[in-house]
Design a protein around this motif. Sequence first.
Motif, PDB file in Angstrom:
ATOM      1  N   MET A   1     -22.094  -3.261 -20.486  1.00 52.57           N
ATOM      2  CA  MET A   1     -21.702  -4.877 -20.973  1.00 52.57           C
ATOM      3  C   MET A   1     -21.041  -4.950 -19.607  1.00 52.57           C
ATOM      4  O   MET A   1     -19.985  -4.668 -19.314  1.00 52.57           O
ATOM      5  CB  MET A   1     -20.731  -4.604 -22.187  1.00 52.57           C
ATOM      6  CG  MET A   1     -20.496  -6.055 -22.305  1.00 52.57           C
ATOM      7  SD  MET A   1     -19.552  -6.254 -23.987  1.00 52.57           S
ATOM      8  CE  MET A   1     -19.652  -7.975 -24.532  1.00 52.57           C
ATOM      9  N   PRO A   2     -21.589  -5.976 -18.658  1.00 53.38           N
ATOM     10  CA  PRO A   2     -21.213  -6.302 -17.388  1.00 53.38           C
ATOM     11  C   PRO A   2     -20.027  -7.221 -17.701  1.00 53.38           C
ATOM     12  O   PRO A   2     -19.711  -8.021 -18.663  1.00 53.38           O
ATOM     13  CB  PRO A   2     -22.307  -7.292 -16.903  1.00 53.38           C
ATOM     14  CG  PRO A   2     -23.226  -7.730 -17.881  1.00 53.38           C
ATOM     15  CD  PRO A   2     -23.076  -6.583 -18.986  1.00 53.38           C
TER      16      PRO A   2
ATOM     17  N   GLY B   1     -24.830  -9.378 -29.233  1.00 56.80           N
ATOM     18  CA  GLY B   1     -25.814  -9.990 -28.212  1.00 56.80           C
ATOM     19  C   GLY B   1     -25.191 -11.287 -27.552  1.00 56.80           C
ATOM     20  O   GLY B   1     -26.059 -11.794 -26.788  1.00 56.80           O
ATOM     21  N   GLY B   2     -24.106 -11.578 -27.691  1.00 58.71           N
ATOM     22  CA  GLY B   2     -23.746 -12.832 -27.169  1.00 58.71           C
ATOM     23  C   GLY B   2     -22.697 -12.755 -26.275  1.00 58.71           C
ATOM     24  O   GLY B   2     -22.222 -11.634 -25.786  1.00 58.71           O
ATOM     25  N   LYS B   3     -22.214 -13.824 -25.759  1.00 55.25           N
ATOM     26  CA  LYS B   3     -21.536 -13.794 -24.351  1.00 55.25           C
ATOM     27  C   LYS B   3     -19.807 -13.800 -24.880  1.00 55.25           C
ATOM     28  O   LYS B   3     -19.596 -14.767 -25.596  1.00 55.25           O
ATOM     29  CB  LYS B   3     -21.855 -14.825 -23.248  1.00 55.25           C
ATOM     30  CG  LYS B   3     -23.009 -14.367 -22.641  1.00 55.25           C
ATOM     31  CD  LYS B   3     -23.443 -15.628 -21.469  1.00 55.25           C
ATOM     32  CE  LYS B   3     -24.509 -15.126 -20.796  1.00 55.25           C
ATOM     33  NZ  LYS B   3     -25.911 -15.073 -21.565  1.00 55.25           N
ATOM     34  N   VAL B   4     -18.800 -13.567 -24.162  1.00 59.07           N
ATOM     35  CA  VAL B   4     -17.488 -13.706 -24.526  1.00 59.07           C
ATOM     36  C   VAL B   4     -17.041 -14.475 -23.130  1.00 59.07           C
ATOM     37  O   VAL B   4     -16.970 -13.982 -22.040  1.00 59.07           O
ATOM     38  CB  VAL B   4     -16.773 -12.141 -24.443  1.00 59.07           C
ATOM     39  CG1 VAL B   4     -15.167 -12.631 -24.612  1.00 59.07           C
ATOM     40  CG2 VAL B   4     -17.128 -11.610 -25.547  1.00 59.07           C
ATOM     41  N   LEU B   5     -16.438 -15.745 -23.409  1.00 59.20           N
ATOM     42  CA  LEU B   5     -15.930 -16.548 -22.364  1.00 59.20           C
ATOM     43  C   LEU B   5     -14.346 -16.570 -22.535  1.00 59.20           C
ATOM     44  O   LEU B   5     -13.832 -16.827 -23.528  1.00 59.20           O
ATOM     45  CB  LEU B   5     -16.302 -17.918 -22.387  1.00 59.20           C
ATOM     46  CG  LEU B   5     -17.941 -18.058 -22.578  1.00 59.20           C
ATOM     47  CD1 LEU B   5     -18.069 -19.680 -22.857  1.00 59.20           C
ATOM     48  CD2 LEU B   5     -18.564 -17.574 -21.635  1.00 59.20           C
TER      49      LEU B   5
ATOM     50  N   HIS C   1     -28.636 -14.302 -17.464  1.00 63.38           N
ATOM     51  CA  HIS C   1     -28.319 -12.960 -17.814  1.00 63.38           C
ATOM     52  C   HIS C   1     -28.402 -12.842 -19.423  1.00 63.38           C
ATOM     53  O   HIS C   1     -28.179 -13.812 -20.150  1.00 63.38           O
ATOM     54  CB  HIS C   1     -26.906 -12.645 -17.593  1.00 63.38           C
ATOM     55  CG  HIS C   1     -26.338 -11.361 -18.261  1.00 63.38           C
ATOM     56  ND1 HIS C   1     -26.994  -9.983 -17.767  1.00 63.38           N
ATOM     57  CD2 HIS C   1     -25.857 -10.943 -19.428  1.00 63.38           C
ATOM     58  CE1 HIS C   1     -26.547  -9.196 -18.529  1.00 63.38           C
ATOM     59  NE2 HIS C   1     -25.902  -9.580 -19.434  1.00 63.38           N
ATOM     60  N   GLN C   2     -29.498 -11.849 -19.771  1.00 60.03           N
ATOM     61  CA  GLN C   2     -29.745 -11.752 -21.131  1.00 60.03           C
ATOM     62  C   GLN C   2     -29.004 -10.696 -21.668  1.00 60.03           C
ATOM     63  O   GLN C   2     -28.820  -9.729 -21.085  1.00 60.03           O
ATOM     64  CB  GLN C   2     -31.286 -11.582 -21.357  1.00 60.03           C
ATOM     65  CG  GLN C   2     -32.105 -12.504 -20.641  1.00 60.03           C
ATOM     66  CD  GLN C   2     -32.242 -13.768 -21.393  1.00 60.03           C
ATOM     67  OE1 GLN C   2     -32.087 -13.769 -22.451  1.00 60.03           O
ATOM     68  NE2 GLN C   2     -32.110 -15.031 -20.758  1.00 60.03           N
ATOM     69  N   GLY C   3     -28.439 -10.796 -22.865  1.00 56.96           N
ATOM     70  CA  GLY C   3     -27.710  -9.776 -23.681  1.00 56.96           C
ATOM     71  C   GLY C   3     -26.303 -10.227 -23.493  1.00 56.96           C
ATOM     72  O   GLY C   3     -25.841 -11.217 -22.821  1.00 56.96           O
ATOM     73  N   PRO C   4     -25.472  -9.304 -24.064  1.00 53.41           N
ATOM     74  CA  PRO C   4     -23.673  -9.353 -23.936  1.00 53.41           C
ATOM     75  C   PRO C   4     -23.263  -9.366 -22.651  1.00 53.41           C
ATOM     76  O   PRO C   4     -23.780  -8.726 -21.793  1.00 53.41           O
ATOM     77  CB  PRO C   4     -23.509  -8.294 -24.980  1.00 53.41           C
ATOM     78  CG  PRO C   4     -24.518  -7.328 -24.971  1.00 53.41           C
ATOM     79  CD  PRO C   4     -25.588  -7.909 -24.798  1.00 53.41           C
TER      80      PRO C   4
END
Length: 523
Positions: free
Chosen positions: A274-275, A241-245, A332-335
């Motif tokens: 997954m946006p 559920g994390g973000k990829v930068l 934004h919530q979620g991945p």
Amino acid sequence: MRITCLGAARTVTGSSYLVEKDGDTCFLVDCGMFQGSRQLERRNWMATTYRPRDLDALFITHAHIDHSGLTPRLVRLGYKGPIYATAATCELLRILWLDSAHIQEMEAEWQTRKNRRSGGTPVEPLYQTADAEAAITLLRPVELDAEREFLPGVRAQFVQAGHILGAASLLLTLKVDGGIHRVGFSGDLGRPGALIVPDADHLPRPDTLFMETTYGNRSHKSLEESQNELLAVIKQAYVEGGKVLIPAFAVERTQDLLYTLATAHRYGEFPDDMPVFLDSPLAIAATEIFRKHHEFYDDHARELLRQGIDPLDLPSLRYTASTEESRAINDHQGPAVIIAGNGMATAGRIKHHLKHNLWRKDCHVILVGFQAAGTTGRALVDGANKVRIFREEVAVNAQVHTIGGFSAHADQGELLEWLGALAHPGLNVYLMHGEETSAGAFRKLAGERLPQVHFHLPRIGDTIHLRPLAAAPAKVSGLPERARDLAHRLEDLAARLAQGQSAPEGLEKAIAQLERLAAGETE
């Protein structure tokens, strides 16, 4: 004839060469901005050494800022001559220069406010939007492989470099005192089998070569392996559920990433929900230029287009052009995957995303490009526990991944293979656009593999003196295109004989074949 290395010597930024053919003719090859440490960036203010009011022309190999970004400064200081580059490079320069000018204005405005609070003086921007706009009016598109005389006694030919859209190597044929000297500039060389753009072509054989060595001391992972690694990290972030930068250069690297994610989606390897936020007005504009210039695509990308598939089309892709849209990503919530500039995390919107997410354990940072010494990206690669962003120390709890296979630069083996096709006795190669360790390692290995070639490792400000090596061949009108290689072989022969070397095998056959072609015979 002489050439002065104005940048990119024992470093990877500020690529520029001052070419002085004689007392009346001088011009630049590339005009790149210095990026990285403060010591390097101070060189951007020394552009008067480029002789802007004396220059007759400027040739730009490709649009990246480290090869083109100082051009508006040159115009600000009085340059008014033509700027030659390929058509795609010209289009990209229009957006890159305007973006860079905006950054220069904003940084100067911020520093001015800071100075005034402490009683200091205003700060002048390196250049402004008006300078970028003036530079744009000087652009003159040139076709690949079209050799012609651009200045008296100066012929030039752009050749596919396989690096980014429109990128080229450059061959100059300089004529002085009845003789010639052919000088090659590799520009930045791409990897064979890269996404979207074709492989690099070989230059006609030069007498002197200025060659990039960004990755002269290492080998990349395969592209397929790197794509799989990228998708594995994204899938892990999706589960967590994390973000990829992903700090990414706006031109080429961003489009390669979109190409990879779009391909994965078509094969069911990328989550539908997954946006992917493309959070860079510059990268958005560059992507639209890529969509318009299919003529610069490789065969595989063109085949997808013939099948009705846009290789950059990803259903979950969201453009966030405005500042408000960019800020909303934090809510934004979620991945999610966030691709933002710049590639070394020294400026741009990626810095905001790093500030908001680096301290989170479920965040993943993927570095997919070269990280110069002194940059935030380099600090992350080197395992820093904290980095300074917007004058604030931010803890690095995120998982940091370095994936080298997306590089748009050839690695050590690929550079050697490209050079091997040009090598001949007496060739002088000046190793450029690489940190000293990288260029030095390449010099050692290449010297062992190609003992007939002379390798040099210049410093910024070094001047190389050239001498005419052979009488310039008479121009033969109506000569078929395929005769050019034979003509260059005869020029090579003349240069070798002038240096007291022996003639190559097959000389008589080559001469006979050229004579038949000149006479109009097909065989």
